[in-house]
Scaffold this motif. Structure first.
Motif, PDB file in Angstrom:
ATOM      1  N   ASP A  30      50.499  51.744  32.736  1.00  0.00           N
ATOM      2  CA  ASP A  30      50.617  51.512  34.179  1.00  0.00           C
ATOM      3  C   ASP A  30      51.088  52.736  34.943  1.00  0.00           C
ATOM      4  OD1 ASP A  30      49.738  48.824  34.651  1.00  0.00           O
ATOM      5  OD2 ASP A  30      51.498  48.119  33.565  1.00  0.00           O
ATOM      6  N   TYR A  65      49.391  49.066  24.524  1.00  0.00           N
ATOM      7  CA  TYR A  65      49.854  49.259  25.895  1.00  0.00           C
ATOM      8  C   TYR A  65      51.293  49.735  25.872  1.00  0.00           C
ATOM      9  CZ  TYR A  65      52.198  48.133  30.267  1.00  0.00           C
ATOM     10  OH  TYR A  65      52.980  48.210  31.395  1.00  0.00           O
ATOM     11  N   TYR A 121      46.132  51.541  27.046  1.00  0.00           N
ATOM     12  CA  TYR A 121      46.402  51.026  28.387  1.00  0.00           C
ATOM     13  C   TYR A 121      47.822  51.398  28.797  1.00  0.00           C
ATOM     14  CZ  TYR A 121      42.185  48.185  27.842  1.00  0.00           C
ATOM     15  OH  TYR A 121      40.894  47.781  27.663  1.00  0.00           O
ATOM     16  N   GLU A 150      42.409  53.386  37.168  1.00  0.00           N
ATOM     17  CA  GLU A 150      41.560  52.211  37.247  1.00  0.00           C
ATOM     18  C   GLU A 150      41.069  51.788  35.861  1.00  0.00           C
ATOM     19  OE1 GLU A 150      37.563  50.589  39.608  1.00  0.00           O
ATOM     20  OE2 GLU A 150      38.312  52.623  39.941  1.00  0.00           O
ATOM     21  N   GLY A 151      41.236  50.498  35.556  1.00  0.00           N
ATOM     22  CA  GLY A 151      40.761  49.959  34.299  1.00  0.00           C
ATOM     23  C   GLY A 151      41.699  50.144  33.123  1.00  0.00           C
ATOM     24  N   LYS A 152      42.888  50.718  33.359  1.00  0.00           N
ATOM     25  CA  LYS A 152      43.796  51.037  32.263  1.00  0.00           C
ATOM     26  C   LYS A 152      45.122  50.273  32.305  1.00  0.00           C
ATOM     27  CE  LYS A 152      41.554  54.120  29.825  1.00  0.00           C
ATOM     28  NZ  LYS A 152      41.309  53.915  28.377  1.00  0.00           N
ATOM     29  N   SER A 153      45.271  49.359  33.216  1.00  0.00           N
ATOM     30  CA  SER A 153      46.554  48.663  33.378  1.00  0.00           C
ATOM     31  C   SER A 153      46.717  47.534  32.366  1.00  0.00           C
ATOM     32  CB  SER A 153      46.660  48.089  34.791  1.00  0.00           C
ATOM     33  OG  SER A 153      45.758  47.002  34.938  1.00  0.00           O
ATOM     34  N   LYS A 212      42.621  40.990  30.493  1.00  0.00           N
ATOM     35  CA  LYS A 212      41.333  40.394  30.887  1.00  0.00           C
ATOM     36  C   LYS A 212      40.313  40.423  29.765  1.00  0.00           C
ATOM     37  CE  LYS A 212      41.798  41.571  35.809  1.00  0.00           C
ATOM     38  NZ  LYS A 212      41.302  42.464  36.901  1.00  0.00           N
ATOM     39  N   ARG A 213      40.572  41.173  28.718  1.00  0.00           N
ATOM     40  CA  ARG A 213      39.602  41.332  27.641  1.00  0.00           C
ATOM     41  C   ARG A 213      39.468  40.046  26.825  1.00  0.00           C
ATOM     42  NH1 ARG A 213      40.111  47.111  24.621  1.00  0.00           N
ATOM     43  NH2 ARG A 213      38.972  45.820  23.088  1.00  0.00           N
ATOM     44  N   ASP A 216      47.141  44.481  33.198  1.00  0.00           N
ATOM     45  CA  ASP A 216      46.281  43.397  33.682  1.00  0.00           C
ATOM     46  C   ASP A 216      44.856  43.560  33.171  1.00  0.00           C
ATOM     47  OD1 ASP A 216      48.357  42.190  35.045  1.00  0.00           O
ATOM     48  OD2 ASP A 216      47.922  43.230  36.931  1.00  0.00           O
ATOM     49  N   ASP A 217      44.373  44.796  33.126  1.00  0.00           N
ATOM     50  CA  ASP A 217      43.022  45.051  32.613  1.00  0.00           C
ATOM     51  C   ASP A 217      42.927  44.690  31.138  1.00  0.00           C
ATOM     52  OD1 ASP A 217      41.846  46.133  35.025  1.00  0.00           O
ATOM     53  OD2 ASP A 217      43.037  47.932  34.685  1.00  0.00           O
ATOM     54  N   LEU A 218      43.949  45.038  30.371  1.00  0.00           N
ATOM     55  CA  LEU A 218      43.958  44.707  28.947  1.00  0.00           C
ATOM     56  C   LEU A 218      43.896  43.193  28.756  1.00  0.00           C
ATOM     57  CD1 LEU A 218      46.323  46.194  26.230  1.00  0.00           C
ATOM     58  CD2 LEU A 218      45.974  43.744  26.403  1.00  0.00           C
TER      59      LEU A 218
END
Length: 353
Positions: free
Chosen positions: A58, A33, A56, A63-66, A72-73, A68-70
């Motif tokens: 910002d 990121y 990832y 969508e799906g690349k922030s 969540k994995r 926050d998305d990372l």
């Protein structure tokens, strides 16, 4: 294997942290990121198998690349944070809230107050919280660890000590040519960014002699106008037992270069530089004869070893004491008090007051 994400950008993340992660057999780099897409993609492209590393960012918002998305994995258990100084604390907190183990780059925060707030918040998470270590790679340099061993072996009571670092940051320096370093929004500029390394090294060797710095006073200066706000500090420091020594750190001395830490006790002395450790001690046969020793080392930043220590900590469920935020806070406080003393014309500052 432990799934890991590298949160960072720039030269240091690519040249130091990325290969250190990939060199550890218990870690599996799954994602990177950075704040911008371009820098995130550049970071991923430097990996051994770029096709297997997710990217990832910002900016721009996708969508799906922030970040926050990372976070969540579920397959990512830990993150290595190598971001600019003032951006790190917020990301550290966010990652810990997401249940990820965190290794964050030094300094622990931009100033002592922010560091204490972050550490208090972390301690308040209670038992079962993720591990959080601060990556001070100098504590893992082989030459420095050997120097500390020699201080312990020689023994005796501390007499005096010295830290002397002189160098010059040129306009084409790869680290200088990052915008957040050119126009620092944090105290000390390069004195903070690099100075905590030197303080950490001095503290490690003083600890081997059973001592800690408790008071200091110094003068600061700006020798090169590019290196705002200050680039040089010269100080006297005193340990808890009243033993005094000197600290000199400068990034603005074009015609003087070098780094050396010396510890002198009643039984001998140890002089450390990154590639050489010299020592002198009594022969031990009752005579006044002294024995000198020198050991050379290939240069190593210690980053691979520190990442390895964090990997072991994750497996064991217990952080290496050399990576605790409390240790990093002590480094930061000494550096900050040096800057404050210099700004106030060598006023005496007490550590831990």
């Amino acid at each position: 294997m432990v799934g890991v994400a590298l949160l960072g950008a720039g030269i240091f993340a690519r040249e130091e942290h990325l290969p250190a992660i990939e060199a550890n057999p218990t870690l599996n780099l799954k994602a990177v990121y950075s704040r911008s897409q371009r820098s995130a993609e550049a970071l991923a492209s430097a990996s051994r198998d770029a096709s297997s590393v997710a990217v990832y960012f910002d900016s721009p918002a996708v969508e799906g690349k922030s970040l926050d998305d990372l976070l969540k994995r579920d397959d990512i258990a830990a993150v290595d944070v190598a971001l600019p100084i003032l951006h790190q604390p917020g990301v550290v907190e966010k990652a810990l809230k997401a249940g990820k183990h965190v290794l964050s780059e030094k300094p622990v925060a931009g100033d002592v107050e922010d560091a204490k707030r972050l550490i208090a918040w972390y301690e308040g998470l209670g038992s079962g919280k993720p591990l959080w270590g601060v990556a001070e790679n100098w504590r893992y340099m082989e030459s420095l660890r050997y120097a500390a061993q020699r201080v312990e072996e020689i023994g005796g009571k501390l007499v005096t000590f010295s830290l002397q670092k002189h160098g010059f940051v040129r306009s084409d320096n790869k680290y200088f040519n990052t915008e957040w370093r050119k126009t620092p929004q944090y105290q000390g500029g390069f004195l903070l960014d690099g100075g905590v390394h030197f303080v950490a090294g001095l503290r490690l060797l003083l600890a081997a002699a059973g001592q800690e710095i408790k008071q200091l006073a110094g003068f600061s200066a700006l020798l090169d106008e590019r290196l705002i706000p200050v680039d040089t500090i010269h100080a006297v420091a005193v340990t808890q037992e009243g033993k005094s020594g000197t600290i000199g750190i400068s990034f603005g001395t074009e015609f003087k270069d070098g780094l050396e830490v010396e510890i002198v006790t009643t039984d001998g002395a140890v002089i450390w530089s990154p590639t050489e450790v010299k020592s002198v001690a009594r022969k031990g046969d009752g005579s006044d004869e002294k024995v000198e020793d020198k050991k050379e080392f290939p240069y190593s930043s210690g980053v691979t070893a520190e990442v390895g220590a964090f990997a072991k900590a994750i497996e064991a469920g217990k952080l290496d004491v050399l990576q605790t935020p409390a240790e990093a806070l002590k480094d930061l406080e000494i550096l900050q008090r040096l800057l404050e003393s210099g700004a106030a014309g060598a006023s005496v500052k007490t550590i831990g007051a």
